[in-house]
Design a protein around this motif. Structure first.
Motif, mmCIF file in Angstrom:
data_model
loop_
_atom_site.group_PDB
_atom_site.id
_atom_site.type_symbol
_atom_site.label_atom_id
_atom_site.label_comp_id
_atom_site.label_asym_id
_atom_site.label_seq_id
_atom_site.Cartn_x
_atom_site.Cartn_y
_atom_site.Cartn_z
ATOM 1 N N ASP A 78 -11.391 0.218 -0.002
ATOM 2 C CA ASP A 78 -10.307 -0.709 0.346
ATOM 3 C C ASP A 78 -9.253 -0.774 -0.749
ATOM 4 O O ASP A 78 -8.083 -1.031 -0.475
ATOM 5 C CB ASP A 78 -10.860 -2.124 0.583
ATOM 6 C CG ASP A 78 -11.718 -2.204 1.830
ATOM 7 O OD1 ASP A 78 -11.539 -1.350 2.722
ATOM 8 O OD2 ASP A 78 -12.562 -3.118 1.908
ATOM 9 N N TRP A 79 -9.673 -0.550 -1.977
ATOM 10 C CA TRP A 79 -8.781 -0.746 -3.109
ATOM 11 C C TRP A 79 -8.431 0.555 -3.849
ATOM 12 O O TRP A 79 -7.722 0.520 -4.858
ATOM 13 C CB TRP A 79 -9.399 -1.738 -4.101
ATOM 14 C CG TRP A 79 -10.755 -1.324 -4.578
ATOM 15 C CD1 TRP A 79 -11.946 -1.585 -3.985
ATOM 16 C CD2 TRP A 79 -11.058 -0.539 -5.743
ATOM 17 N NE1 TRP A 79 -12.979 -1.012 -4.707
ATOM 18 C CE2 TRP A 79 -12.460 -0.371 -5.785
ATOM 19 C CE3 TRP A 79 -10.276 0.028 -6.753
ATOM 20 C CZ2 TRP A 79 -13.098 0.337 -6.801
ATOM 21 C CZ3 TRP A 79 -10.913 0.734 -7.762
ATOM 22 C CH2 TRP A 79 -12.302 0.881 -7.782
ATOM 23 N N TRP A 91 0.039 -2.107 -6.492
ATOM 24 C CA TRP A 91 -0.765 -0.889 -6.426
ATOM 25 C C TRP A 91 -0.284 0.044 -7.525
ATOM 26 O O TRP A 91 0.921 0.163 -7.764
ATOM 27 C CB TRP A 91 -0.570 -0.177 -5.083
ATOM 28 C CG TRP A 91 -1.282 -0.785 -3.925
ATOM 29 C CD1 TRP A 91 -0.868 -1.856 -3.182
ATOM 30 C CD2 TRP A 91 -2.514 -0.348 -3.351
ATOM 31 N NE1 TRP A 91 -1.778 -2.114 -2.186
ATOM 32 C CE2 TRP A 91 -2.790 -1.203 -2.252
ATOM 33 C CE3 TRP A 91 -3.402 0.684 -3.645
ATOM 34 C CZ2 TRP A 91 -3.924 -1.057 -1.457
ATOM 35 C CZ3 TRP A 91 -4.534 0.841 -2.854
ATOM 36 C CH2 TRP A 91 -4.797 -0.028 -1.776
ATOM 37 N N ARG A 136 0.850 -1.196 0.000
ATOM 38 C CA ARG A 136 0.000 0.000 0.000
ATOM 39 C C ARG A 136 0.887 1.247 0.000
ATOM 40 O O ARG A 136 1.760 1.389 0.872
ATOM 41 C CB ARG A 136 -0.903 -0.006 1.227
ATOM 42 C CG ARG A 136 -1.889 1.157 1.294
ATOM 43 C CD ARG A 136 -2.714 1.079 2.581
ATOM 44 N NE ARG A 136 -3.577 2.238 2.740
ATOM 45 C CZ ARG A 136 -4.819 2.333 2.283
ATOM 46 N NH1 ARG A 136 -5.342 1.317 1.633
ATOM 47 N NH2 ARG A 136 -5.534 3.429 2.478
ATOM 48 N N LYS A 186 -5.488 -0.464 -6.167
ATOM 49 C CA LYS A 186 -4.982 -1.828 -6.051
ATOM 50 C C LYS A 186 -5.427 -2.618 -7.269
ATOM 51 O O LYS A 186 -6.611 -2.696 -7.589
ATOM 52 C CB LYS A 186 -5.549 -2.492 -4.789
ATOM 53 C CG LYS A 186 -5.053 -3.912 -4.546
ATOM 54 C CD LYS A 186 -3.704 -3.908 -3.887
ATOM 55 C CE LYS A 186 -3.357 -5.259 -3.278
ATOM 56 N NZ LYS A 186 -3.099 -6.305 -4.268
ATOM 57 N N CYS A 196 -4.329 6.205 -5.708
ATOM 58 C CA CYS A 196 -3.714 4.885 -5.527
ATOM 59 C C CYS A 196 -4.788 3.814 -5.713
ATOM 60 O O CYS A 196 -5.846 3.882 -5.077
ATOM 61 C CB CYS A 196 -3.110 4.778 -4.130
ATOM 62 S SG CYS A 196 -1.843 6.024 -3.786
#
Length: 200
Positions: free
Chosen positions: A84-85, A110, A8, A105, A103
């Motif tokens: 979350d992603w 990422w 992350r 995922k 950002c």
């Protein structure tokens, strides 16, 4: 140039992305075009505009002045990216000219994608707030995305996302159908995040 992180992205990673990003990667004549598109037929979803694909989502997230103020706060604190992603540093100010890093995922890595606030548009007498972000060099896409909240005459509060984009890197050329589906998924998830913030 693609900005990848296996973990992350930290604040330092995000700052590095912003510092190493270039200028806008789409033509100046389209700068701020997400404002003018709204003045046209809004049923242009999935149609091409000079090679750009338009993506549009508009949902009710609450009603009344309190809900509108909460929805505006959600945008100003990047709650619409509180997933979350996908996320943006919530301390990033929404001001014209400010660069920011989205950002996202994607499977294992990422992606860090640089953008810059192109405009901030607020109409207080009719309770409407919006801002547009344009992609910079180092972003996989070229284009612009507008986020807005508005209270209509019936006091319903709407959250809207409008974007136009096209591939700016070989990875996005290959995977653009997937990218477009992901944009639709983000619009849904983002709307739910704003709804949750407005009416917890």
């Amino acid at each position: 140039m693609v900005f990848l992180s296996w973990a992350r992205p930290s604040p330092k990673d995000q700052k590095d992305c912003i510092n190493r990003s270039g200028t806008f990667n789409y033509d100046v004549k389209y700068r701020g075009a997400t404002l003018s598109i709204l003045k046209q037929d809004q049923d242009q979803d999935q149609q091409l505009l000079d090679g750009f694909l338009i993506n549009h989502s508009k949902v009710i997230v609450g009603s009344g002045s309190d809900a509108y103020e909460k929805a505006k706060t959600a945008l100003k604190t990047w709650r619409h990216f509180g997933l979350d992603w996908a996320f943006v540093d919530p301390t990033t100010p929404i001001q014209n000219g400010v660069k920011f890093c989205v950002c996202v995922k994607e499977f294992l890595p990422w992606l860090r994608m640089p953008l810059q606030v192109v405009y901030v548009d607020e109409t207080k007498n009719r309770k409407a707030f919006a801002f547009g972000g344009g992609t910079l060099k180092g972003h996989l896409l070229a284009g612009e995305e507008r986020f807005s909240v508005e209270m209509d005459q019936d006091k319903q509060v709407w959250y809207e996302i409008l974007s136009f984009s096209k591939p700016a890197h070989v990875l996005s050329v290959i995977g653009y159908p997937y990218v477009f589906v992901k944009q639709k998924y983000f619009a849904h998830q983002s709307s739910e995040a704003v709804k949750k913030f407005v009416s917890p």
